[in-house]
Write a protein that holds these residues in place. Sequence first.
Motif, PDB file in Angstrom:
ATOM      1  N   LYS A  61       0.805  -1.220   0.000  1.00 19.85           N
ATOM      2  CA  LYS A  61       0.000   0.000   0.000  1.00 19.85           C
ATOM      3  C   LYS A  61       0.843   1.278   0.000  1.00 19.85           C
ATOM      4  CE  LYS A  61      -3.377   0.810   2.829  1.00 19.85           C
ATOM      5  NZ  LYS A  61      -4.655   1.235   2.284  1.00 19.85           N
ATOM      6  N   ARG A  63       1.922   2.227   2.865  1.00 19.21           N
ATOM      7  CA  ARG A  63       1.289   2.789   4.072  1.00 19.21           C
ATOM      8  C   ARG A  63       2.342   3.088   5.130  1.00 19.21           C
ATOM      9  NH1 ARG A  63      -4.200   1.938   6.133  1.00 19.21           N
ATOM     10  NH2 ARG A  63      -4.346   1.664   8.373  1.00 19.21           N
ATOM     11  N   SER A 148      -7.861  -0.720   4.132  1.00 18.48           N
ATOM     12  CA  SER A 148      -8.510  -0.578   2.831  1.00 18.48           C
ATOM     13  C   SER A 148      -7.505  -0.926   1.720  1.00 18.48           C
ATOM     14  CB  SER A 148      -9.026   0.841   2.669  1.00 18.48           C
ATOM     15  OG  SER A 148      -7.997   1.765   2.972  1.00 18.48           O
ATOM     16  N   SER A 156     -10.511   5.262  -0.983  1.00 17.52           N
ATOM     17  CA  SER A 156     -10.652   3.826  -0.706  1.00 17.52           C
ATOM     18  C   SER A 156     -11.423   3.137  -1.841  1.00 17.52           C
ATOM     19  CB  SER A 156     -11.386   3.620   0.610  1.00 17.52           C
ATOM     20  OG  SER A 156     -10.608   4.130   1.653  1.00 17.52           O
ATOM     21  N   GLU A 185     -15.546   3.609   5.216  1.00 18.99           N
ATOM     22  CA  GLU A 185     -14.969   2.637   6.142  1.00 18.99           C
ATOM     23  C   GLU A 185     -15.782   2.526   7.434  1.00 18.99           C
ATOM     24  OE1 GLU A 185     -13.556   5.212   4.766  1.00 18.99           O
ATOM     25  OE2 GLU A 185     -11.670   4.684   3.816  1.00 18.99           O
TER      26      GLU A 185
HETATM   27 MG    MG Z   1      -7.635   3.234   4.474  1.00 16.11          MG
END
Ligand code: MG
Length: 340
Positions: A61, A63, A148, A156, A185
């Motif tokens: 991701k 992230r 996500s 998302s 979410e």
């Molecule tokens: Mg997310």
Amino acid sequence: MTSTFKRVNGTLLLDNSYPALARAVSIIRRGGLVAFPTETVYGLGASATDSNAVNNIFLAKGRPSDNPLIVHISSINQLTNIARDIPETAFLLAEKFWPGALSIVLTRSEIIPPEVSAGLRTVAVRMPDHKVALDLIRMSGVPIAAPSANRSGRPSPTSYRHVLEDLAGRIDAVIKDDDCSIGVESTVIDLSGPVPVILRPGGVSREELESVLKLNVKVSAPLFREGIPSSPGMKYRHYSPKAPLILVTGDETRRMHFAEKIADCYRRKGQRVGILNTFCESGRPDLNRLRIIASRLYRELRILDQQNVDIIIVQATSSGGIGLAVMNRLRKAAARIIKV
Ligand code: MG
Ligand code: AMP
């Protein structure tokens, strides 16, 4: 097992048949990454007990490693393995809202590696209200950690197509199913402290939580405890389309006129203007209308991206029901917020 499933840039495109799910399960069990549908948004899943697999979620991701993941379960029995010192309130909320769009933050047990929670002493747990997600978790025999299934910072994914747009070639498989019905979410509620606090508004509304808990619930993001944010994800700019987004808030009639005026202004400068025009409401908060707005929000942002608009203009919604989650996402997506 040989497969007849299609691949997109190396990522397996699975359907929701039993053989396809069995394939997804074997990928999860050997530490791979599978994107799967839920009622909120598509999740990017890995075994929550495998720290390598969990680290690979962050890599795929892009992230930040200080942004914790939510652990997904298929049965309430799993809760007592994942969390410790579970308060009665957690069982009350689980009974009322699970399966559903509520993630509950509790004290983390040792079977969940710290990577899942970005080193926090807590863990967020949710039981999704989606047959494919529940089957995948149950058949895998492990809780599934899943954020996500988008590239970090992007809107998302509410369709498997969005997952492929962002992650084809970076993950092992995606399970193709219908678009997500809720479209934003889960609500994250922290029950690990002295009073319940909403860390992220989402699919279960504040009003619904308050009616079950019989108290006012504060919405707080990010909330700092012991010097670190208790929901680190909330400090990042998020959910952003490529074009800058201008959010117009304030009095309903004035914001409508103002939004039209700035749109004209950009058009006169030769810019392509994208309007999220589902956002005009009249009168009292119309909860059903807000649900429709929520379910389309990320899809429309992605469509505007594909249309290569230069600027996106959005009017605020009310903050009742799921409107609180919609406004939270719009504020985070916004490059500029103008109050009129
Ligand atoms: Mg997310
Ligand atoms: P995502 O799954 O991408 O929607 O992100 C998960 C969200 O849940 C992020 O905003 C996280 O900060 C939040 N979250 C996950 N685990 C925890 C936790 N242990 N404590 C507080 N917030 C959490």
